[in-house]
Motif scaffolding. Structure first.
Motif, PDB file in Angstrom:
ATOM      1  N   GLN A  27      56.238  55.751  41.178  1.00  0.00           N
ATOM      2  CA  GLN A  27      56.102  54.454  40.531  1.00  0.00           C
ATOM      3  C   GLN A  27      55.418  54.424  39.292  1.00  0.00           C
TER       4      GLN A  27
ATOM      5  N   ASP B  51      58.752  55.600  36.811  1.00  0.00           N
ATOM      6  CA  ASP B  51      59.965  54.704  36.322  1.00  0.00           C
ATOM      7  C   ASP B  51      59.939  53.350  37.324  1.00  0.00           C
ATOM      8  N   LEU B  52      58.959  53.059  38.101  1.00  0.00           N
ATOM      9  CA  LEU B  52      58.896  52.095  39.061  1.00  0.00           C
ATOM     10  C   LEU B  52      59.863  52.156  40.239  1.00  0.00           C
ATOM     11  N   HIS B  53      61.370  52.197  39.941  1.00  0.00           N
ATOM     12  CA  HIS B  53      62.385  52.646  40.865  1.00  0.00           C
ATOM     13  C   HIS B  53      63.527  53.039  40.233  1.00  0.00           C
ATOM     14  N   SER B  54      64.242  53.558  40.803  1.00  0.00           N
ATOM     15  CA  SER B  54      65.743  53.921  40.204  1.00  0.00           C
ATOM     16  C   SER B  54      66.647  52.722  40.377  1.00  0.00           C
ATOM     17  N   SER B  55      67.614  52.788  39.813  1.00  0.00           N
ATOM     18  CA  SER B  55      68.738  51.509  39.733  1.00  0.00           C
ATOM     19  C   SER B  55      68.927  51.181  41.344  1.00  0.00           C
TER      20      SER B  55
ATOM     21  N   GLN C  23      59.402  51.567  31.442  1.00  0.00           N
ATOM     22  CA  GLN C  23      58.239  52.307  32.244  1.00  0.00           C
ATOM     23  C   GLN C  23      58.484  53.978  31.987  1.00  0.00           C
TER      24      GLN C  23
ATOM     25  N   ARG D 269      67.776  48.815  35.446  1.00  0.00           N
ATOM     26  CA  ARG D 269      66.469  49.812  35.131  1.00  0.00           C
ATOM     27  C   ARG D 269      67.165  50.414  33.741  1.00  0.00           C
TER      28      ARG D 269
ATOM     29  N   ALA E  55      67.055  45.167  37.943  1.00  0.00           N
ATOM     30  CA  ALA E  55      67.925  46.371  38.675  1.00  0.00           C
ATOM     31  C   ALA E  55      68.468  47.276  37.844  1.00  0.00           C
TER      32      ALA E  55
ATOM     33  N   THR F  97      64.941  55.062  32.185  1.00  0.00           N
ATOM     34  CA  THR F  97      64.964  54.204  33.598  1.00  0.00           C
ATOM     35  C   THR F  97      63.954  53.100  33.214  1.00  0.00           C
TER      36      THR F  97
END
Lengths: 371, 371
Positions: free
Chosen positions: B237, B240-244, A72, A218, A216, A69
């Motif tokens: 964070q 993975d910062l955020h998911s898709s 990161q 990811r 987005a 993902t």
């Protein structure tokens, strides 16, 4: 507020229509596409990534590659697998802020290694290696975040020689490698150079589609020596089973039905154009004691102000003037050079850059006048 | 090979066309949809999830909710935030295999608590609480994986009373709650009951769209007490910062343009139908000493064979006969009951179930004849 702070790619370049078509094609392949997938990630996408890496001189066995993902997560999984609390991790100084946060999260002992415009300083590295080898050396040798710098080929080779001498792994973070303003001038990646040396692999390589396709989605990936790759798969399985396989399949459809290289070339050209505008705008200022190197790729320009300026303090004034940047402080694992700041040029068009620099100049002029 | 082993939902029920439309709508909203998103996840989707939870008696502040890459990541982030090496974690015995793997990954000391058909045994729980409270108690009170059991309301209330007495958190894993064959018979979730008690929240709640929409979308969520929620965001964070956010936005479009409750009802009806077929097929066997409880929801049926049968050994014979299941061993944190096995009924149609049970019977008959 004009933000030159974030690390956002330019939305107006996103391949919106092509991505829409790519997702539509995934749904046409049938329900099986929506079932649970492999922890390692969608195999055809890994194959395509391996081909793309091969075209840049990197040979990778797809069995040693894991989709993540974003890159990161790749950094986090490497940290998770390799770092025991108190382990030494060597980093460039300054380096990518979020990597520092990950290593701290895993209770690593972060050791900053002095870095100049050609890369990590090898004397400093050798000294620290001699005083206690780290679990790995984390570097962004191509278009560093924050400095935008590129390590010379010589430094890359020296790093690998030292890491082989001390049997230490390197984590090469390469999110910006595709955004080179002069592709032919780019030295090979550490991963490529390491393979040329033969013997055991000493480099873990990670990259991402966040900067070249869209954030987005990811989708990042990581390639590692076999034993590390196997451990990464186990860690990934515990962490989230697998990343979105809809996104992975759509990326595969995009990469096989769309001229991604032409798209990347467009992104490069536009970012070079924006960088040149920022560079010229800065040169037009009547500042003295303000220095920067013109970036040859990536998304950032690193500004050094006179020694007496603290960019964290200055940020308040800048924000009052309506412009934001990232103070250099946060990127240092060692003693911060408080007179540095990072400007992003990828997310702002010419007019915004012009107005942003105007506001920055208004904030900066009084403190420059002090000296 | 017929697999009754996995935990896969039925692909033929996937809302393929509706999902395709949902993704297409995301791309119509413009390029901004493809930029970096919030670590917490797409806010409108969190709002919709909060509304859906409210309709089941669960009141949640969306600020305390985080979207994750499946509920697997939610469990991992909770473990990451709360577990220090050596910390005690209480679990039902047997319990969800992958949760055990996560807790081991974080070097927890896993303490199995005896469990009967009504839920965790409260005497056993109190004894362990008195001998040293855990960081949290992990439970799947509604359609346990592997046993398919549902805790009674009384046991739920007793668990909460004890956890409040000892000031211990509960992690309620609820991936199957929507797949109740008789919705009205279902007791409230721990999260709902805990809120009714007032005062500080003691329950962390996680669920997922993997079973009700599709697994590939990898969208779960977690709700936690404020301080834990804030720590989960920081951990996410770093991870993975955020998911898709494409998937999250598509899910939002699906939930707001499609009758998801009618879809879930269809899934329920089909799974009930399949479970009844499996139940009847098992009843038709001339076996003695083979026991199971008819599941009232979820995806699994838990089989107990005579004491002398080791289902891990039996699996080799079963696979030779062309059918796979999961031996019970792996689900136990304590002493494994080796005569147990898990059968999945969600992924196989009537004919496959019939042939699967026929093969299982061929594998089983010789060892049953031994006794």
């Amino acid at each position: 507020m004009i933000s030159l702070a974030g690390g956002l790619p330019a939305e107006e370049l996103f391949p919106l229509e092509e991505l829409a078509q790519a997702y539509a094609r995934v749904f046409k392949t049938g329900a099986h596409a929506l079932q649970y997938g492999l922890t390692e990630g969608y195999t055809p996408l890994r194959d395509v990534i391996a081909s793309r890496m091969a075209s840049k001189g990197m040979t990778v066995d797809v069995d040693d590659m894991l989709l993540t993902t974003g890159s990161q997560q790749a950094i986090d999984l490497v940290a998770r697998v390799l770092i025991e609390p108190g382990d030494r991790i060597f980093v460039e100084d300054p380096t990518y802020l979020a990597a520092l946060q990950i290593f701290k999260f895993h209770s690593a002992h972060i050791v900053p290694i002095a870095t100049d415009r050609d890369g990590m300083e090898m004397d400093a590295l050798r000294r620290e290696l001699a005083s206690g080898p780290p679990k790995f050396v984390y570097v962004t040798p191509t278009f560093s975040n924050p400095t935008g710098r590129v390590w010379t080929r010589e430094r890359r080779e020296q790093l690998l020689a030292l890491c082989r001498e001390f049997d230490v792994l390197v984590l090469e973070d390469d999110p910006y490698g595709d955004i080179a303003f002069d592709v032919d001038a780019l030295p090979p990646t550490l991963y490529a150079l390491d393979a040329q040396l033969g013997g055991d692999t000493h480099v873990i390589y990670t990259s991402t589609f966040s900067k070249t396709v869209v954030p987005a989605v990811r989708s990042g990936w990581v390639c590692a020596p076999k034993s590390v790759a196997a451990a990464l798969v186990r860690a990934k399985q515990a962490a989230d089973l697998h990343s979105s396989s809809i996104d992975q399949q759509a990326l595969y459809e995009l990469l096989t039905h769309f001229d991604i290289d032409a798209h990347i070339a467009t992104v490069r050209d536009e970012y070079r154009h924006r960088m040149m505008i920022l560079h010229r705008l800065l040169r037009e200022q009547p500042w003295s004691g303000v220095r920067w190197e013109r970036p040859s790729g990536g998304m950032f320009l690193w500004l050094e102000l006179p020694e007496h300026v603290d960019t964290l303090e200055l940020l308040q004034t800048a924000v009052r003037e309506g412009v934001a940047y990232v103070p250099g402080h946060e990127f240092y694992a060692g003693v911060a050079r408080k007179n540095t700041l990072r400007l992003n040029f990828s997310h702002s068009g010419p007019d915004t850059l012009q107005e942003g620099v105007r506001r920055l100049a208004r904030a900066l002029q009084p403190v420059l006048d002090e000296s």
